[in-house]
Design a protein around this motif. Structure first.
Motif, mmCIF file in Angstrom:
data_model
loop_
_atom_site.group_PDB
_atom_site.id
_atom_site.type_symbol
_atom_site.label_atom_id
_atom_site.label_comp_id
_atom_site.label_asym_id
_atom_site.label_seq_id
_atom_site.Cartn_x
_atom_site.Cartn_y
_atom_site.Cartn_z
ATOM 1 N N ALA A 82 49.968 -7.754 71.747
ATOM 2 C CA ALA A 82 50.905 -6.941 70.766
ATOM 3 C C ALA A 82 50.248 -6.232 69.801
ATOM 4 C CB ALA A 82 51.334 -8.415 69.646
ATOM 5 N N PHE A 83 48.793 -6.144 69.559
ATOM 6 C CA PHE A 83 48.464 -5.018 68.820
ATOM 7 C C PHE A 83 47.159 -4.341 69.540
ATOM 8 C CE2 PHE A 83 49.718 -8.569 65.880
ATOM 9 C CZ PHE A 83 50.459 -7.918 64.914
ATOM 10 N N GLY A 84 47.082 -4.560 70.706
ATOM 11 C CA GLY A 84 45.886 -4.151 71.540
ATOM 12 C C GLY A 84 45.896 -2.552 71.711
ATOM 13 N N ALA A 85 47.055 -1.843 71.649
ATOM 14 C CA ALA A 85 46.892 -0.386 71.951
ATOM 15 C C ALA A 85 46.527 0.031 70.595
ATOM 16 C CB ALA A 85 48.433 0.081 71.994
ATOM 17 N N ARG A 86 46.710 -0.083 69.437
ATOM 18 C CA ARG A 86 46.125 0.577 68.279
ATOM 19 C C ARG A 86 44.774 -0.109 68.057
ATOM 20 N NH1 ARG A 86 50.012 0.787 63.111
ATOM 21 N NH2 ARG A 86 48.900 2.748 62.130
ATOM 22 N N ALA A 87 44.494 -1.466 68.496
ATOM 23 C CA ALA A 87 42.980 -1.820 68.459
ATOM 24 C C ALA A 87 42.210 -0.973 69.513
ATOM 25 C CB ALA A 87 42.886 -3.373 68.898
ATOM 26 N N ALA A 88 42.580 -0.810 70.755
ATOM 27 C CA ALA A 88 41.649 0.069 71.466
ATOM 28 C C ALA A 88 41.430 1.439 71.041
ATOM 29 C CB ALA A 88 42.723 0.172 73.058
ATOM 30 N N ASP A 89 42.435 2.059 70.330
ATOM 31 C CA ASP A 89 42.375 3.255 69.694
ATOM 32 C C ASP A 89 41.031 3.462 68.838
ATOM 33 O OD1 ASP A 89 44.268 4.615 71.466
ATOM 34 O OD2 ASP A 89 45.915 4.389 69.752
ATOM 35 N N LEU A 90 40.807 2.237 68.093
ATOM 36 C CA LEU A 90 39.741 2.220 67.094
ATOM 37 C C LEU A 90 38.353 2.141 67.752
ATOM 38 C CD1 LEU A 90 41.422 -0.383 64.401
ATOM 39 C CD2 LEU A 90 41.171 2.204 64.219
ATOM 40 N N LEU A 91 38.433 1.521 69.094
ATOM 41 C CA LEU A 91 37.101 1.273 69.864
ATOM 42 C C LEU A 91 36.055 2.355 69.983
ATOM 43 C CD1 LEU A 91 38.127 -1.066 72.317
ATOM 44 C CD2 LEU A 91 37.053 -1.762 70.570
ATOM 45 N N PRO A 92 34.812 2.384 69.454
ATOM 46 C CA PRO A 92 33.870 3.479 69.854
ATOM 47 C C PRO A 92 33.519 3.556 71.082
ATOM 48 C CG PRO A 92 32.755 1.452 69.134
ATOM 49 C CD PRO A 92 34.293 1.129 69.136
ATOM 50 N N PRO A 93 32.874 4.484 71.545
ATOM 51 C CA PRO A 93 32.373 4.726 73.068
ATOM 52 C C PRO A 93 31.624 3.349 73.427
ATOM 53 C CG PRO A 93 31.826 6.393 71.965
ATOM 54 C CD PRO A 93 32.336 5.491 70.973
ATOM 55 N N ILE A 94 31.961 2.597 74.781
ATOM 56 C CA ILE A 94 31.384 1.631 74.992
ATOM 57 C C ILE A 94 30.497 1.796 76.539
ATOM 58 C CG2 ILE A 94 31.846 -0.883 75.952
ATOM 59 C CD1 ILE A 94 34.493 -0.740 74.289
ATOM 60 N N HIS A 95 29.246 1.348 76.548
ATOM 61 C CA HIS A 95 28.424 1.505 77.399
ATOM 62 C C HIS A 95 27.996 0.149 77.850
ATOM 63 C CE1 HIS A 95 25.806 4.170 79.913
ATOM 64 N NE2 HIS A 95 25.261 3.096 80.248
ATOM 65 N N LEU A 96 28.401 -0.309 79.112
ATOM 66 C CA LEU A 96 28.087 -1.571 79.808
ATOM 67 C C LEU A 96 26.868 -1.477 81.014
ATOM 68 C CD1 LEU A 96 31.427 -3.294 79.973
ATOM 69 C CD2 LEU A 96 29.827 -3.486 78.177
ATOM 70 N N PHE A 97 25.821 -1.909 80.562
ATOM 71 C CA PHE A 97 24.597 -1.785 81.605
ATOM 72 C C PHE A 97 24.167 -3.287 82.289
ATOM 73 C CE2 PHE A 97 20.106 -2.501 82.547
ATOM 74 C CZ PHE A 97 19.756 -1.274 82.723
ATOM 75 N N HIS A 98 24.040 -3.246 83.475
ATOM 76 C CA HIS A 98 23.725 -4.473 84.288
ATOM 77 C C HIS A 98 22.877 -4.031 85.457
ATOM 78 C CE1 HIS A 98 25.613 -8.524 83.491
ATOM 79 N NE2 HIS A 98 24.731 -8.832 84.622
ATOM 80 N N GLY A 99 21.953 -4.864 85.553
ATOM 81 C CA GLY A 99 21.169 -4.787 86.932
ATOM 82 C C GLY A 99 21.676 -5.508 87.949
ATOM 83 N N ASP A 100 21.516 -5.091 89.364
ATOM 84 C CA ASP A 100 22.136 -5.794 90.449
ATOM 85 C C ASP A 100 21.559 -6.994 90.923
ATOM 86 O OD1 ASP A 100 20.362 -4.200 91.527
ATOM 87 O OD2 ASP A 100 21.612 -3.553 93.147
ATOM 88 N N ARG A 101 20.452 -6.878 90.503
ATOM 89 C CA ARG A 101 19.539 -8.118 90.944
ATOM 90 C C ARG A 101 19.619 -9.314 89.761
ATOM 91 N NH1 ARG A 101 13.769 -6.585 91.889
ATOM 92 N NH2 ARG A 101 13.550 -8.711 92.379
ATOM 93 N N ASP A 102 20.466 -9.132 89.034
ATOM 94 C CA ASP A 102 20.335 -10.234 87.816
ATOM 95 C C ASP A 102 20.777 -11.762 88.304
ATOM 96 O OD1 ASP A 102 21.053 -11.752 85.213
ATOM 97 O OD2 ASP A 102 21.612 -9.771 84.329
ATOM 98 N N LYS A 103 19.822 -12.613 88.225
ATOM 99 C CA LYS A 103 20.299 -13.850 88.805
ATOM 100 C C LYS A 103 20.753 -14.768 87.428
ATOM 101 C CE LYS A 103 15.743 -13.551 90.949
ATOM 102 N NZ LYS A 103 14.375 -14.030 91.090
ATOM 103 N N ALA A 104 20.596 -14.369 86.249
ATOM 104 C CA ALA A 104 21.083 -15.249 85.484
ATOM 105 C C ALA A 104 22.615 -15.068 84.890
ATOM 106 C CB ALA A 104 20.247 -14.856 83.826
#
Length: 247
Positions: free
Chosen positions: A138-160
């Motif tokens: 219902a409100f996500g379009a407006r919420a998404a416009d507020l989001l700052p730049p997002i950087h998701l970092f992950h290692g491909d050998r992560d066991k946890a």
């Protein structure tokens, strides 16, 4: 979800970890200038469980703000805004707790611990799942416009926390309208490399990401001109520790 978040804030429930993070961030916004800081240069980040909590806060707060804007409310949502953040950096985060259960079980761990930690609401406490909730639709379009730049970092050998956690979350964010969501998968890196093995070898991928997010193009030169220090221990020992680590 936004209403629940607003209600928890008004009830001042210190046991709820997401609200703990919110209150801490609010305090920093209100006081950082007293210590020589700059509110326009604030970056939200977290590693592992910290990435989970910080991303929950980011999305819930954006949703709460979107509701305020839609209703024309002049009241600020908890006295700070996600749009004022320079960015969000999530490192090795578990972004969908229900999906993580089978992985934990496959490693001989007790997945029910997450049910106890969330009061049985695995979906309600999962950032990726939040993007599928009715409130976000219902409100996500407006919420998404507020989001700052997002950087998701992950290692491909992560066991946890398997790398698919960040892969799926990045895809869900883009599908939900987040315009600046970057997925950064590093080969050969484990769950703890960015916070243990890497810094011990004098390689800090977190700093490599943070500086450009804060200072923009040219920030890499600061890293290039930084004096190189010797590893804190024999690199072979550090590498061996990474191999035997359960993470």
């Amino acid at each position: 979800m936004g209403n629940a978040y607003q209600q928890r804030l008004s009830q001042q429930m210190p046991s709820d970890k997401v609200e703990d993070v919110s209150r801490g961030l609010r305090w920093v916004f209100q006081n950082i200038e007293r210590y020589g800081g700059d509110t326009s240069q604030m970056l939200l980040m977290g590693q592992s469980a910290g990435a989970h909590l910080a991303s929950m806060l980011l999305l819930e707060h954006a949703l709460l703000e979107a509701k305020h804007l839609t209703k024309g409310s002049k009241e600020e949502a908890d006295n700070w805004s996600v749009k004022d953040l320079k960015g969000f950096l999530g490192i090795s985060g578990p972004y969908h707790l229900q999906k993580l259960g089978p992985h934990l079980a496959s490693r001989g761990l007790y997945p029910g611990i997450m049910t106890h930690m969330t009061g049985g609401d695995l979906l309600g406490c999962s950032p990726e799942a939040l993007l599928q909730q009715d409130d976000w639709k219902a409100f996500g379009a407006r919420a998404a416009d507020l989001l700052p730049p997002i950087h998701l970092f992950h290692g491909d050998r992560d066991k946890a926390v398997p790398v698919w956690s960040s892969v799926h979350f990045a895809g869900a964010l883009k599908d939900a309208g987040a315009k600046q969501a970057v997925l950064d998968v590093r080969k050969g890196m484990t769950h703890t490399y960015p916070v243990v093995e890497g810094p011990m070898k004098r390689h800090d991928p977190q700093v490599e990401i943070i500086l450009p997010m804060l200072f923009g193009p040219g920030a890499e030169k600061r890293l290039e001109t930084t004096p190189t220090l010797p590893p804190m221990a024999n690199p072979r020992i550090i590498d061996a520790a990474g191999v035997v680590s359960p993470f």
